[in-house]
Design an enzyme around this catalytic site. Structure first.
Site, PDB file in Angstrom:
ATOM      1  N   GLN A   1      22.006 -23.641  40.391  1.00  0.00           N
ATOM      2  CA  GLN A   1      21.287 -24.292  39.607  1.00  0.00           C
ATOM      3  C   GLN A   1      21.119 -25.624  38.389  1.00  0.00           C
ATOM      4  O   GLN A   1      20.405 -25.621  38.314  1.00  0.00           O
ATOM      5  CB  GLN A   1      20.412 -22.810  39.016  1.00  0.00           C
ATOM      6  CG  GLN A   1      20.184 -21.532  39.892  1.00  0.00           C
ATOM      7  CD  GLN A   1      19.960 -20.519  38.916  1.00  0.00           C
ATOM      8  OE1 GLN A   1      19.741 -20.490  37.318  1.00  0.00           O
ATOM      9  NE2 GLN A   1      19.316 -19.341  39.407  1.00  0.00           N
TER      10      GLN A   1
ATOM     11  N   HIS B   1      21.372 -20.043  35.396  1.00  0.00           N
ATOM     12  CA  HIS B   1      20.058 -19.978  33.955  1.00  0.00           C
ATOM     13  C   HIS B   1      20.355 -20.977  33.189  1.00  0.00           C
ATOM     14  O   HIS B   1      21.156 -20.694  31.936  1.00  0.00           O
ATOM     15  CB  HIS B   1      20.197 -18.829  33.841  1.00  0.00           C
ATOM     16  CG  HIS B   1      19.662 -17.447  34.603  1.00  0.00           C
ATOM     17  ND1 HIS B   1      19.524 -16.632  33.806  1.00  0.00           N
ATOM     18  CD2 HIS B   1      19.455 -17.592  35.952  1.00  0.00           C
ATOM     19  CE1 HIS B   1      19.248 -15.480  34.794  1.00  0.00           C
ATOM     20  NE2 HIS B   1      18.540 -16.612  36.394  1.00  0.00           N
TER      21      HIS B   1
ATOM     22  N   TYR C   1      12.563 -12.160  21.312  1.00  0.00           N
ATOM     23  CA  TYR C   1      11.726 -11.971  22.610  1.00  0.00           C
ATOM     24  C   TYR C   1      12.004 -10.687  23.656  1.00  0.00           C
ATOM     25  O   TYR C   1      12.316 -10.365  24.900  1.00  0.00           O
ATOM     26  CB  TYR C   1      11.169 -13.316  23.168  1.00  0.00           C
ATOM     27  CG  TYR C   1      10.019 -13.405  22.728  1.00  0.00           C
ATOM     28  CD1 TYR C   1       8.629 -13.365  23.005  1.00  0.00           C
ATOM     29  CD2 TYR C   1      10.574 -14.197  21.165  1.00  0.00           C
ATOM     30  CE1 TYR C   1       7.715 -13.527  21.886  1.00  0.00           C
ATOM     31  CE2 TYR C   1       9.055 -15.127  20.502  1.00  0.00           C
ATOM     32  CZ  TYR C   1       8.055 -14.240  20.706  1.00  0.00           C
ATOM     33  OH  TYR C   1       6.722 -15.226  19.927  1.00  0.00           O
TER      34      TYR C   1
END
Length: 396
Positions: A102, A167, A273
């Site tokens: 990625q 990521h 979060y």
């Protein structure tokens, strides 16, 4: 120029009937047609025009003051696309990127004071010794002829680097106070993902920086000697969409979940979060990860189950599509779609899916200086598309 229309249905039929999980918001799907035809969505009819094509895995899109576009290709090329679709040769002066998995050349952003500085900012996966890598933020000056990026320097690095090909994040957003936000990923693997909860590392974080890449004044952990002073918020997984919402002046982000649990967040300073402690998704194997709520951890504004692969994010402020003004638009990768979200303050009240029959992964979405929406399709033969408003009656 005719777009090579795929004519494929959306990848996951379940998405057509999936309940939208944020506060009972409703979901409607607008099926796209061939670009020569008018698409009648709920509130706005439009057609699809190809601006440029033949881009290899394009990732980020930004507009220059003269209306030309900077576009990144994952392999490491920065190109300039003119409004009539001409693509430049790759801009020289770019650093080497680690384009495995990625990784690669990721987002690009034009400095608000570009007319004076000619600064262009970009993120990329930077290799280190021994097979490690990490997200880096760099800037350089675009030569007057657009052929070269000069005086390129890395001004911020995710720390520490790890050996992973997953990521990296990442988006760049300029704020009105001359600071900038950069989003990161937590590198995915179980041994790394827990670092999104650690304040002494910048995996799975949103950082707030000066234009020179230093921690910005007023950051929430600036006085904590055990924390990285650039951290704005933490507990993120892989944030690939970010934008300032003009309605509230706040940063909003989209974040990839695992198997389900993509999120739309409104990150506030110092808040957690939740990843990987809480999530609305599961492991790719189908096993549970954790609960969906925990005291002291924030809930998303909106989430998607199944995942759409939430990527680029923009808030529409123009007049070309009057009924869409104030909507947020989110690109979908896992389910190739463009999600339009209607908002009431910090609440999503309705979702509509666009471009479903296009069959193309949407990596980025931007509002152009002409007030039109532009989307970046992610494939080996990717392109820049423009949504042209039409006067045909929208369906009820």
């Amino acid at each position: 120029m005719a777009f090579p229309y795929a004519g494929r249905k959306a990848l996951m039929a379940a998405a057509a009937v999936a309940a939208v999980a944020a506060g009972g918001a409703s979901l409607a799907l607008a099926q796209s047609k061939k670009p020569s035809e008018v698409v009648a969505s709920e509130k706005q009819s439009f057609s699809i025009e190809t601006v440029a094509e033949g881009l290899e895995r394009p990732w980020g899109l930004a507009f220059l003051p003269d209306g030309k576009m900077l576009v990144t290709e994952k392999a490491g090329r920065l190109r300039i696309a003119s409004p009539d679709g001409k693509l430049s040769a790759p801009v020289t002066g770019m650093p080497k990127v680690d384009a495995r998995g990625q990784g690669g050349l990721l987002d690009v952003a034009v400095a608000p004071d570009f007319a004076d500085t000619r600064f262009v900012y970009f993120t990329f996966s930077e290799a280190g010794e021994g097979g490690v890598n990490g997200t880096a933020l760099a800037r350089g000056k675009l030569a007057a002829n657009g052929a070269r990026l000069e005086d390129v320097e890395v001004i911020w690095r995710q720390a520490p680097k790890y050996a992973s090909t997953k990521h990296f994040g990442s988006r760049i957003v300029f704020a009105a106070d001359n600071t900038m936000f950069v989003t990161t990923g937590e590198r995915s693997d179980r041994e790394f993902r827990v670092k999104s909860q650690a304040l002494d590392e910048t995996l799975g974080k949103i950082v707030r920086l000066t234009r020179e890449g230093q921690p910005a004044a007023g950051n929430p952990f600036a006085d904590d000697p055990k924390a990285k002073p650039e951290i704005w918020s933490y507990g993120h997984r892989n944030v690939q969409g970010a934008a300032i919402n003009p309605a509230d002046g706040k940063l909003w982000t989209t974040e990839h979940g695992p198997r389900g649990g993509d999120e739309l967040n409104r990150p506030e300073p110092g808040k957690n979060y939740g990843w990987p402690v809480i999530t609305y998704g599961k492991e790719y194997s189908g096993t549970d990860i954790g609960p969906s709520e925990k005291e002291g951890m924030e809930q998303p504004v909106h989430y998607w189950v199944p995942s759409i692969g939430a990527s680029g994010l923009v808030f529409y402020t123009g007049d070309a599509y009057p009924a869409w003004k104030g909507s947020a638009f989110v690109g979908g990768l896992a389910i190739p779609t463009l999600a339009r979200l209607e908002l009431d303050g910090a609440k999503v009240t309705h979702e509509e899916r666009l471009l479903n029959d296009l069959g193309e992964r949407i990596r980025d979405v931007r509002q152009g200086p002409d007030g039109l929406l532009y989307v970046l399709t992610d494939s080996e033969e990717g392109g820049i598309l423009r949504l042209k408003p039409e006067k045909a009656k929208a369906r009820s």
